[in-house]
Scaffold this motif. Structure first.
Motif, PDB file in Angstrom:
ATOM      1  N   PHE A 118       0.865  -1.182   0.000  1.00 63.01           N
ATOM      2  CA  PHE A 118       0.000   0.000   0.000  1.00 63.01           C
ATOM      3  C   PHE A 118       0.898   1.227   0.000  1.00 63.01           C
ATOM      4  CE2 PHE A 118      -2.908  -3.032   2.174  1.00 63.01           C
ATOM      5  CZ  PHE A 118      -3.977  -2.939   1.295  1.00 63.01           C
ATOM      6  N   ALA A 144       1.911  -4.890   3.246  1.00 58.98           N
ATOM      7  CA  ALA A 144       0.898  -5.596   4.043  1.00 58.98           C
ATOM      8  C   ALA A 144       1.030  -7.115   3.853  1.00 58.98           C
ATOM      9  CB  ALA A 144      -0.497  -5.131   3.658  1.00 58.98           C
ATOM     10  N   GLY A 160      -3.007  -6.348  12.432  1.00 59.23           N
ATOM     11  CA  GLY A 160      -2.100  -5.604  11.560  1.00 59.23           C
ATOM     12  C   GLY A 160      -1.092  -6.455  10.822  1.00 59.23           C
ATOM     13  N   ALA A 161      -1.129  -7.763  11.032  1.00 59.81           N
ATOM     14  CA  ALA A 161      -0.155  -8.663  10.412  1.00 59.81           C
ATOM     15  C   ALA A 161      -0.329  -8.762   8.901  1.00 59.81           C
ATOM     16  CB  ALA A 161      -0.248 -10.051  11.041  1.00 59.81           C
ATOM     17  N   GLY A 162      -1.543  -8.457   8.419  1.00 55.85           N
ATOM     18  CA  GLY A 162      -1.789  -8.538   6.981  1.00 55.85           C
ATOM     19  C   GLY A 162      -2.775  -9.622   6.592  1.00 55.85           C
ATOM     20  N   LYS A 163      -3.458 -10.188   7.571  1.00 50.79           N
ATOM     21  CA  LYS A 163      -4.382 -11.306   7.312  1.00 50.79           C
ATOM     22  C   LYS A 163      -5.534 -10.908   6.399  1.00 50.79           C
ATOM     23  CE  LYS A 163      -5.430 -11.676  11.673  1.00 50.79           C
ATOM     24  NZ  LYS A 163      -4.646 -10.553  12.245  1.00 50.79           N
ATOM     25  N   SER A 164      -6.189  -9.787   6.723  1.00 53.98           N
ATOM     26  CA  SER A 164      -7.352  -9.389   5.926  1.00 53.98           C
ATOM     27  C   SER A 164      -6.931  -9.050   4.499  1.00 53.98           C
ATOM     28  CB  SER A 164      -8.053  -8.185   6.563  1.00 53.98           C
ATOM     29  OG  SER A 164      -8.667  -8.587   7.768  1.00 53.98           O
ATOM     30  N   THR A 165      -5.807  -8.369   4.380  1.00 54.37           N
ATOM     31  CA  THR A 165      -5.314  -8.050   3.038  1.00 54.37           C
ATOM     32  C   THR A 165      -5.054  -9.343   2.269  1.00 54.37           C
ATOM     33  OG1 THR A 165      -4.278  -6.082   3.965  1.00 54.37           O
ATOM     34  CG2 THR A 165      -3.553  -6.761   1.766  1.00 54.37           C
TER      35      THR A 165
HETATM   36  N1  LIG Z   1      -6.367   0.077   2.059  1.00 55.48           N
HETATM   37  C1  LIG Z   1      -5.245   0.228   2.768  1.00 55.48           C
HETATM   38  N2  LIG Z   1      -4.437   1.291   2.581  1.00 55.48           N
HETATM   39  C2  LIG Z   1      -3.298   1.432   3.275  1.00 55.48           C
HETATM   40  N3  LIG Z   1      -2.851   0.565   4.195  1.00 55.48           N
HETATM   41  C3  LIG Z   1      -3.604  -0.523   4.437  1.00 55.48           C
HETATM   42  C4  LIG Z   1      -4.838  -0.751   3.750  1.00 55.48           C
HETATM   43  N4  LIG Z   1      -5.387  -1.919   4.196  1.00 55.48           N
HETATM   44  C5  LIG Z   1      -4.533  -2.383   5.126  1.00 55.48           C
HETATM   45  N5  LIG Z   1      -3.466  -1.559   5.275  1.00 55.48           N
HETATM   46  C6  LIG Z   1      -2.317  -1.768   6.176  1.00 55.48           C
HETATM   47  O1  LIG Z   1      -1.812  -3.050   5.927  1.00 55.48           O
HETATM   48  C7  LIG Z   1      -1.411  -3.683   7.137  1.00 55.48           C
HETATM   49  C8  LIG Z   1      -2.166  -5.013   7.291  1.00 55.48           C
HETATM   50  O2  LIG Z   1      -3.539  -4.746   7.535  1.00 55.48           O
HETATM   51  P1  LIG Z   1      -4.625  -5.912   7.611  1.00 55.48           P
HETATM   52  O3  LIG Z   1      -4.470  -6.773   6.422  1.00 55.48           O
HETATM   53  O4  LIG Z   1      -5.947  -5.288   7.835  1.00 55.48           O
HETATM   54  O5  LIG Z   1      -4.148  -6.706   8.906  1.00 55.48           O
HETATM   55  P2  LIG Z   1      -4.929  -7.743   9.847  1.00 55.48           P
HETATM   56  O6  LIG Z   1      -6.169  -8.185   9.135  1.00 55.48           O
HETATM   57  O7  LIG Z   1      -3.948  -8.853  10.061  1.00 55.48           O
HETATM   58  O8  LIG Z   1      -5.212  -7.017  11.125  1.00 55.48           O
HETATM   59  C9  LIG Z   1      -1.695  -2.694   8.234  1.00 55.48           C
HETATM   60  O9  LIG Z   1      -0.505  -1.991   8.512  1.00 55.48           O
HETATM   61  C10 LIG Z   1      -2.733  -1.782   7.633  1.00 55.48           C
HETATM   62  O10 LIG Z   1      -2.666  -0.504   8.185  1.00 55.48           O
END
Ligand SMILES: Nc1ncnc2c1ncn2[C@@H]1O[C@H](COP(=O)(O)OP(=O)(O)O)[C@@H](O)[C@H]1O
Ligand SMILES: [Mg+2]
Length: 344
Positions: A17, A26, A47-52
């Protein structure tokens, strides 16, 4: 053993990102496969990147680098029309259910079929009712989401997901908004669906107990990277990465952190070959010495008994040797813990 088919193949998947001059990796060079029919867990801290990562699996998130194949098809190469079609095979449920609050339960379950113009209106109703039966909510067809508990709402979301006959169900923190009892019910339901429909399930969670309860294999994600991957019982009994140990630590220790400084302590890992109680009882019988159990955590993982115990052996060197001789003689996974425990 039959050959396992890979439903997902991830190779060097990276998602960056960019916000101004800031760059967040991410997902960082992640490679692994998910097998057809398994329940695959992805765990990591917030914040590990799971959802991404999970959003890349249906291309809700476009990747920066690498390849993702679903059913041997490179997702990145699909046109938007092809992608729409493939996405019908990839269902997803979320922490907050995402139901339409002004529609009945039945309407909610019918929605994806209506949007995809799948089946006639009457067939959609029939199919939706069948799906509600699978999740045990046939009585609630005409109710509204506001009249349901959190667990029931997630059941509706699952019924809605199943209505499109998906090949895989992605679950992003699907039980994180639920209390422990409802969490258990939903996990039991997911396991049941996995077995009955042979549906591949990907579970994203930050909770080890979710992984333990239903997953076959687990990937541990830390700072966007794959820290460790393996069978759940393997990761639980012999975690290798610091990320895995860190996630397991509160799970194993419970609410009783202990200080082993100045004591001789050993970890006994039970790997399904030996039952836990007889080992200690037999030890006492065979040596006449006592050991102090500082922590014990044994459980059934995948239908087999696993766990570990941390024991303090006598300070007296002669007694200590007797105890250790016995433990070595019974072919058990035994390691000495030095000083304060930080590696589980
Ligand atoms: N759309 C986005 N734009 C910028 N940064 C993002 C976006 N989505 C997630 N991030 C960043 O990517 C990292 C992983 O986020 P995320 O995948 O939500 O983690 P988790 O699901 O493990 O908590 C975090 O640092 C988050 O701030
Ligand atoms: Mg998340």
């Amino acid at each position: 053993m039959s050959e396992k088919k890979e439903i997902y193949q991830l190779e060097h998947v990276t998602k960056v990102f960019r916000e101004g001059n800031n760059e967040v990796r991410a997902v960082d060079d992640v490679s692994f496969s998910i097998y057809e029919g398994e329940i695959f867990g992805i765990i990591g801290m917030s914040g590990a990147g799971k959802s991404t990562l999970v959003r890349t699996l249906n291309r809700l998130e476009e990747i920066t680098d690498g390849t993702i194949r679903f059913d041997d098809v490179n997702l990145q190469e699909l046109s938007s029309i092809q992608l729409r079609k493939v996405r019908q095979s990839i269902a997803m449920i979320f922490q907050n259910f995402n139901l339409m609050m002004q529609k009945t339960v039945l309407d909610n379950v019918m929605a994806p079929m209506r949007i995809a113009k799948k089946l006639s209106r009457q067939q959609q109703r029939e199919k939706a009712k069948q799906m509600l039966e699978i999740v045990g909510l046939q009585e609630k067809a005409e109710a509204y989401p506001a009249q349901l508990s959190g667990g029931q709402r997630q059941r509706v979301a699952i019924a809605r997901a199943l209505a499109m006959d998906p090949r895989v169900l992605l679950c992003d923190e699907a039980t994180s908004a639920l209390d422990p009892k409802m969490t258990d019910e939903i996990l039991t339901l997911l396991k049941d669906i996995n077995r009955r429909l042979h549906l591949t399930i990907v579970i994203i969670t930050h909770e080890m107990k979710v992984i333990e309860k239903i997953c076959d294999r687990v990937a541990i994600i830390e700072h966007g990277k794959l820290a460790e991957i393996g069978a759940v019982e393997q990761i639980f009994t012999e975690p290798q990465s610091s990320a895995a140990k860190h996630l397991l630590l509160p799970f194993i220790q419970g609410d009783n952190p202990f200080d082993m400084t100045d004591k001789r302590c050993f970890r006994i890992v039970f790997d399904g070959r030996k039952a836990t109680e007889p080992v200690i009882a037999n030890l006492v019988k065979a040596t006449g010495e006592e050991v102090n159990i500082l922590s014990a955590n044994t459980r059934s993982v995948g239908g087999v008994g696993y766990g570990q115990m941390i024991v303090e052996i006598p300070e007296d060197p002669v007694k200590a040797e007797k105890v250790l001789d016995y433990l070595h003689s019974i072919d058990i996974n035994l390691t000495e813990i030095e000083g304060k425990e930080e590696s589980l």
